[in-house]
Design a protein around this motif. Structure first.
Motif, PDB file in Angstrom:
ATOM      1  N   LEU A  76      15.421  -7.843  36.456  1.00 41.91           N
ATOM      2  CA  LEU A  76      16.630  -7.280  36.157  1.00 41.91           C
ATOM      3  C   LEU A  76      16.426  -5.938  35.559  1.00 41.91           C
ATOM      4  N   SER A  80      18.215  -2.793  37.071  1.00 42.04           N
ATOM      5  CA  SER A  80      18.944  -1.886  36.184  1.00 42.04           C
ATOM      6  C   SER A  80      18.496  -0.356  36.621  1.00 42.04           C
ATOM      7  N   VAL A 122      26.808  -0.316  33.258  1.00 42.43           N
ATOM      8  CA  VAL A 122      26.234  -1.938  33.664  1.00 42.43           C
ATOM      9  C   VAL A 122      24.790  -1.902  33.608  1.00 42.43           C
ATOM     10  N   ILE A 126      22.648  -4.154  31.004  1.00 42.52           N
ATOM     11  CA  ILE A 126      21.526  -5.223  31.975  1.00 42.52           C
ATOM     12  C   ILE A 126      20.309  -4.915  31.052  1.00 42.52           C
ATOM     13  N   GLU A 127      19.792  -3.452  30.984  1.00 45.22           N
ATOM     14  CA  GLU A 127      18.423  -3.158  30.545  1.00 45.22           C
ATOM     15  C   GLU A 127      18.309  -3.443  29.107  1.00 45.22           C
ATOM     16  N   ALA A 130      17.696  -7.158  28.942  1.00 41.75           N
ATOM     17  CA  ALA A 130      16.559  -7.756  30.085  1.00 41.75           C
ATOM     18  C   ALA A 130      15.158  -7.017  29.362  1.00 41.75           C
ATOM     19  N   THR A 145      22.463  -5.098  21.769  1.00 44.39           N
ATOM     20  CA  THR A 145      23.457  -5.400  22.578  1.00 44.39           C
ATOM     21  C   THR A 145      24.796  -5.202  21.490  1.00 44.39           C
TER      22      THR A 145
END
Length: 165
Positions: A76, A80, A122, A126-127, A130, A145
């Motif tokens: 992922l 990303s 996005v 994700i990064e 992940a 997050t």
């Protein structure tokens, strides 16, 4: 642990490359009459993203590498990064880490922007979960997050307002 630190350092170098591109693009944008918006949230964004990298390394020291989770999250992270650089490439001189709009330029509606309004974010989301989870740094993933959600809300509102002026 060593390869994970190398990964985080490589992501840090990637951030430096982004800043080089961003500075070059900002210079061009301002020369074309570009107008910057959202300067107030930018320092927080820099601190948050720097904290992500530091948190990954510090927390990973206390966490085991779990192969099933780690390799999935590594994939992922790579995806990303690919999405981020696709965005940078498609936007060309219009891409920036800051919100700078050059009057008269058309909105980009190709590549990932054909599918989403903010595909670069996005990649950031994700990064942000992940990268820490590659080495089970779940606290860093959660904190980043949780702090990134309101930041992205401000950032997207700022961009949308600037683009519609």
């Amino acid at each position: 642990m060593v390869w994970y630190v190398v990964l985080v350092v490589l992501v840090g170098f990637e951030r430096v490359a982004e800043l080089v591109v961003s500075l070059r693009n900002a210079k061009w944008s301002f020369a074309q009459g570009g107008v910057e918006s959202g300067q107030g949230h930018y320092p927080f964004m820099v601190v948050l993203h720097t904290g992500l990298l530091a948190g990954c390394v510090v927390e990973a020291y206390f966490r085991p590498f779990v192969p099933a989770l780690g390799w999935t999250m590594f994939a992922l992270v790579l995806l990303s990064q690919a999405l981020r650089w696709w965005c940078i490439t498609v936007l060309g001189r219009q891409w920036n880490t800051r919100v700078i709009v050059v009057p008269g330029l058309q909105l980009v509606a190709r590549g990932p922007y054909k599918l989403l309004n903010h595909p670069n974010y996005v990649a950031v989301v994700i990064e942000g979960f992940a990268l820490p989870l590659v080495h089970s740094a779940w606290i860093t993933a959660l904190v980043f997050t949780a702090l990134n959600i309101p930041l992205l809300a401000v950032r997207i509102r700022t961009e949308e307002a600037a683009l519609h002026r």
